[in-house]
Design a protein around this motif. Structure first.
Motif, PDB file in Angstrom:
ATOM      1  N   LEU A  70     -14.383  -3.665  15.816  1.00 21.19           N
ATOM      2  CA  LEU A  70     -13.600  -2.619  15.153  1.00 21.19           C
ATOM      3  C   LEU A  70     -12.100  -2.882  15.263  1.00 21.19           C
ATOM      4  O   LEU A  70     -11.348  -2.588  14.338  1.00 21.19           O
ATOM      5  CB  LEU A  70     -13.909  -1.256  15.779  1.00 21.19           C
ATOM      6  CG  LEU A  70     -15.197  -0.597  15.323  1.00 21.19           C
ATOM      7  CD1 LEU A  70     -15.399   0.696  16.073  1.00 21.19           C
ATOM      8  CD2 LEU A  70     -15.158  -0.339  13.828  1.00 21.19           C
TER       9      LEU A  70
ATOM     10  N   HIS B 207     -12.318   7.919   5.601  1.00 21.60           N
ATOM     11  CA  HIS B 207     -13.283   7.040   6.280  1.00 21.60           C
ATOM     12  C   HIS B 207     -14.666   7.664   6.115  1.00 21.60           C
ATOM     13  O   HIS B 207     -14.845   8.824   6.461  1.00 21.60           O
ATOM     14  CB  HIS B 207     -12.975   6.924   7.771  1.00 21.60           C
ATOM     15  CG  HIS B 207     -11.520   6.683   8.085  1.00 21.60           C
ATOM     16  ND1 HIS B 207     -10.971   6.946   9.298  1.00 21.60           N
ATOM     17  CD2 HIS B 207     -10.518   6.199   7.333  1.00 21.60           C
ATOM     18  CE1 HIS B 207      -9.682   6.647   9.297  1.00 21.60           C
ATOM     19  NE2 HIS B 207      -9.373   6.190   8.104  1.00 21.60           N
TER      20      HIS B 207
ATOM     21  N   LEU C 220       0.836  -1.210   0.000  1.00 19.25           N
ATOM     22  CA  LEU C 220       0.000   0.000   0.000  1.00 19.25           C
ATOM     23  C   LEU C 220       0.865   1.253   0.000  1.00 19.25           C
ATOM     24  O   LEU C 220       0.508   2.274  -0.584  1.00 19.25           O
ATOM     25  CB  LEU C 220      -0.888   0.019   1.241  1.00 19.25           C
ATOM     26  CG  LEU C 220      -2.296  -0.554   1.102  1.00 19.25           C
ATOM     27  CD1 LEU C 220      -2.978  -0.580   2.445  1.00 19.25           C
ATOM     28  CD2 LEU C 220      -3.118   0.234   0.115  1.00 19.25           C
ATOM     29  N   GLU C 221       2.030   1.184   0.689  1.00 19.14           N
ATOM     30  CA  GLU C 221       2.932   2.337   0.726  1.00 19.14           C
ATOM     31  C   GLU C 221       3.770   2.415  -0.543  1.00 19.14           C
ATOM     32  O   GLU C 221       3.920   3.473  -1.124  1.00 19.14           O
ATOM     33  CB  GLU C 221       3.895   2.215   1.918  1.00 19.14           C
ATOM     34  CG  GLU C 221       3.278   2.436   3.264  1.00 19.14           C
ATOM     35  CD  GLU C 221       2.949   3.896   3.534  1.00 19.14           C
ATOM     36  OE1 GLU C 221       3.884   4.682   3.693  1.00 19.14           O
ATOM     37  OE2 GLU C 221       1.759   4.225   3.575  1.00 19.14           O
TER      38      GLU C 221
ATOM     39  N   LEU D  56      -5.465   0.998   9.290  1.00 20.54           N
ATOM     40  CA  LEU D  56      -6.433   2.102   9.273  1.00 20.54           C
ATOM     41  C   LEU D  56      -5.722   3.421   9.003  1.00 20.54           C
ATOM     42  O   LEU D  56      -6.251   4.306   8.339  1.00 20.54           O
ATOM     43  CB  LEU D  56      -7.136   2.150  10.638  1.00 20.54           C
ATOM     44  CG  LEU D  56      -8.552   2.693  10.647  1.00 20.54           C
ATOM     45  CD1 LEU D  56      -9.401   1.952   9.637  1.00 20.54           C
ATOM     46  CD2 LEU D  56      -9.145   2.550  12.028  1.00 20.54           C
ATOM     47  N   ASP D  57      -4.490   3.505   9.509  1.00 23.98           N
ATOM     48  CA  ASP D  57      -3.689   4.709   9.317  1.00 23.98           C
ATOM     49  C   ASP D  57      -3.428   4.976   7.836  1.00 23.98           C
ATOM     50  O   ASP D  57      -3.254   6.105   7.420  1.00 23.98           O
ATOM     51  CB  ASP D  57      -2.352   4.495  10.037  1.00 23.98           C
ATOM     52  CG  ASP D  57      -1.904   5.749  10.749  1.00 23.98           C
ATOM     53  OD1 ASP D  57      -2.766   6.603  11.012  1.00 23.98           O
ATOM     54  OD2 ASP D  57      -0.710   5.867  11.029  1.00 23.98           O
ATOM     55  N   ARG D  58      -3.368   3.903   7.044  1.00 24.98           N
ATOM     56  CA  ARG D  58      -3.055   4.045   5.623  1.00 24.98           C
ATOM     57  C   ARG D  58      -4.291   4.343   4.784  1.00 24.98           C
ATOM     58  O   ARG D  58      -4.205   4.480   3.572  1.00 24.98           O
ATOM     59  CB  ARG D  58      -2.380   2.771   5.108  1.00 24.98           C
ATOM     60  CG  ARG D  58      -0.961   2.622   5.599  1.00 24.98           C
ATOM     61  CD  ARG D  58      -0.425   1.250   5.317  1.00 24.98           C
ATOM     62  NE  ARG D  58       0.999   1.156   5.582  1.00 24.98           N
ATOM     63  CZ  ARG D  58       1.545   1.010   6.774  1.00 24.98           C
ATOM     64  NH1 ARG D  58       0.763   0.954   7.842  1.00 24.98           N
ATOM     65  NH2 ARG D  58       2.850   0.933   6.917  1.00 24.98           N
ATOM     66  N   ILE D  59      -5.431   4.357   5.421  1.00 25.52           N
ATOM     67  CA  ILE D  59      -6.655   4.664   4.681  1.00 25.52           C
ATOM     68  C   ILE D  59      -6.985   6.130   4.931  1.00 25.52           C
ATOM     69  O   ILE D  59      -7.182   6.550   6.066  1.00 25.52           O
ATOM     70  CB  ILE D  59      -7.804   3.733   5.126  1.00 25.52           C
ATOM     71  CG1 ILE D  59      -7.402   2.278   4.893  1.00 25.52           C
ATOM     72  CG2 ILE D  59      -9.072   4.075   4.370  1.00 25.52           C
ATOM     73  CD1 ILE D  59      -8.427   1.270   5.325  1.00 25.52           C
ATOM     74  N   ASP D  60      -7.005   6.914   3.839  1.00 33.66           N
ATOM     75  CA  ASP D  60      -7.127   8.367   3.991  1.00 33.66           C
ATOM     76  C   ASP D  60      -8.541   8.807   4.303  1.00 33.66           C
ATOM     77  O   ASP D  60      -8.765   9.798   4.970  1.00 33.66           O
ATOM     78  CB  ASP D  60      -6.716   9.075   2.689  1.00 33.66           C
ATOM     79  CG  ASP D  60      -5.373   8.623   2.207  1.00 33.66           C
ATOM     80  OD1 ASP D  60      -4.571   8.234   3.067  1.00 33.66           O
ATOM     81  OD2 ASP D  60      -5.129   8.646   0.999  1.00 33.66           O
TER      82      ASP D  60
ATOM     83  N   PRO E  89      -2.291   0.274  12.227  1.00 37.64           N
ATOM     84  CA  PRO E  89      -1.435   0.607  11.084  1.00 37.64           C
ATOM     85  C   PRO E  89      -2.165   0.559   9.749  1.00 37.64           C
ATOM     86  O   PRO E  89      -1.908   1.372   8.864  1.00 37.64           O
ATOM     87  CB  PRO E  89      -0.351  -0.460  11.128  1.00 37.64           C
ATOM     88  CG  PRO E  89      -0.346  -0.982  12.502  1.00 37.64           C
ATOM     89  CD  PRO E  89      -1.695  -0.769  13.076  1.00 37.64           C
TER      90      PRO E  89
END
Lengths: 429, 74
Positions: free
Chosen positions: A375, A389, A323-324, A383-387, A381
């Motif tokens: 949840l 929500h 993803l990165e 969720l952090d990569r999903i801009d 980590p």
């Protein structure tokens, strides 16, 4: 006599030319050297049978087949055709000056017909780069390979046809695909449209932003609120594929053997939605001869993960690095393969196991602890990569029943294209 | 977009900075989330064809991080 024929080995999404040298001399036995795997070694049995069917003779001499470069692993059954042609020519059962002009690949069946191969597109690109006059492929792969401009691609169905063609007894018309026309024709069509979704304006706005910037998205909402419906329509607002992007994506699908015979070029952005029981190897790619996974098949398109918390944790975590980096490196002891994996991740989930937490009308029956636990199945980590929500709320009855037309995909797409143009202008500087 | 490009093209104006600072503190966001909010704000500004990132662009980008809010789901 020594004869050289040419094939290709596919590593990652690129091919390298393999020279197949066949020498038939006095003596006995058949030797196949140059790091072939079992499927390549088994070709002897298939070729012997084919020779019998087509009226040729398996030479009762010493046959040495060398596949160079000898340090690259050759796998699969697609070398049957160049080996068979090489043996016939080296035994002087056929004479042809044209054998070295062509690259050829194909798996032989015992009756002499030719089965499709994987990776026809990357091999065709390599054949063109090496200056071959033509590429002989199984008919099922011909349209796929013919996308490459400036290379004659000959689709063949049987071994007899190949022999007749090489000896000049029969001419085969090269397969022509008008790449540009094919590309334009397919692009506009789509059975989905954003206008199909009633209401949900805030979600549509968020998806528009995601499409304009290529951001990852997660949608949370109760069952039946339209999450999957919206996700399926996301490719219709993404800007159309450029020819380069289309070629790259097609190459990956070609290597994975996922192109049907009648498709020559993928013209629309791929939309992959693997089921949540998917394994990590199927998702990111792998195996002892690494194959591209879902994330690479979704290259330049959308990867939709429905019901995100239902996926195995390990499966979700392996996606973090690609993803990165927008590419995935699959390392094995002997080699490393890179597959591109530049995709937009779109995920959807219910807010809790019963699905109705935060629902405007229905009551949620889950205890607070259970909601938290549900949840937390998605790691921080990731969720952090999903801009982006987005909470998706069900559409109330009066909006569902309203006949007010919504914005079509094409209107939204135009805005997205404009925004992307601004961005590429900025990076040009 | 690299960090260098991000500072060059995606620096919000003063009121935008204030919103971002507030959000970082209240929502306890990570450094990556900070970068990502800036990228989303840049996209929103691009959609409106704005040269600069203004307060409402940042505000919209911040509200798209609803799952990071510690308050969600109690």
């Amino acid at each position: 006599m020594l004869v050289k024929t040419f094939g290709a080995a596919v590593t990652g999404i690129d091919a390298i030319t393999i020279t197949i040298e066949v020498n038939v001399t006095r003596g006995i036995r058949f030797f196949l050297v140059g790091l072939p795997d079992n499927a390549v070694k088994e070709s002897q049995q298939r070729i012997e049978s084919v020779f019998k069917e087509t009226g040729h003779k398996w030479p009762g001499k010493r046959i040495v087949v060398n596949m160079a470069p000898a340090d690259t692993r050759k796998e699969g059954s697609a070398y049957d055709l160049p080996i068979a042609v090489g043996v016939l020519a080296a035994d002087e059962q056929i004479t042809s000056s044209r054998i070295s002009d062509f690259m050829m690949m194909g798996e032989l069946s015992l009756d002499g017909s030719i089965h499709p191969i994987k990776g026809a597109l990357p091999i065709a690109l390599q054949a063109k780069a090496d200056g071959f006059k033509g590429f002989i492929v199984p008919k099922a792969n011909a349209r796929e390979a013919a996308v490459v401009k400036g290379l004659n691609v000959y689709g063949v169905e049987s071994f007899r046809e190949v022999v007749d063609f090489l000896t000049g007894r029969k001419e085969i018309e090269p397969v022509e695909v008008d790449t540009d026309a094919e590309f334009l024709k397919e692009q506009a069509r789509s059975e989905f449209d954003f206008a199909d979704v009633k209401g949900q304006d805030s979600v549509k706005r968020a998806l528009e932003i995601a499409a304009a910037g290529g951001h990852n998205v997660i949608m949370i909402g109760p069952p039946g609120s339209g999450k999957s419906m919206l996700a399926k329509r996301l490719p219709t607002i993404l800007p159309p594929l450029t020819l380069d992007e289309a070629l790259e994506t097609t190459k990956i699908h070609s290597v994975a053997g996922k192109l049907n015979g009648h498709i020559s070029l993928l013209t629309r952005r791929p939309f992959r939605s693997p089921h949540h029981s998917v394994s990590d190897v199927a998702l990111v790619g792998g195996g002892s001869y690494p194959q591209p996974g879902e994330i690479s098949l979704a290259h330049n398109g959308v990867l939709f993960l429905d019901e995100l918390p239902e996926f195995k944790r390990s499966v979700l975590e392996v996606m973090r690095q690609p993803l990165e980096d927008r590419t995935i490196s699959i390392s094995r002891a002997r080699f490393t393969i890179d597959y591109p994996a530049s995709f937009m991740m779109v995920a959807s989930m219910n807010p809790c196991p019963c699905g109705y937490y935060n629902h405007p009308e229905k009551a949620c029956v889950c205890s607070p602890g259970v909601v938290q636990k549900y949840l937390s199945r998605i790691s921080g980590p990731l969720l952090d990569r999903i801009d982006i929500h987005i909470e998706v709320v069900p559409v109330p009855f009066d909006k569902l029943a309203a006949q007010k037309p919504a914005e079509t995909s094409n209107t939204v797409r135009e805005r997205v294209i404009k925004a992307r143009a601004v961005q590429s202008e900025r990076f040009k500087k | 977009m690299s960090t260098r490009l991000l500072t060059k093209y995606a620096t919000p104006d003063e009121s935008g900075q204030a919103i971002l600072k507030n959000a970082m503190e209240k929502l306890d966001l990570s450094a990556r989330a900070y970068d990502r909010i800036l990228k989303v704000s840049r996209t929103i500004a691009d959609l409106e064809e704005c040269e600069n990132i203004e307060a409402h662009h940042v505000a919209e980008a911040v509200q798209y991080r609803s799952l990071d809010r510690s308050g969600w789901a109690g």
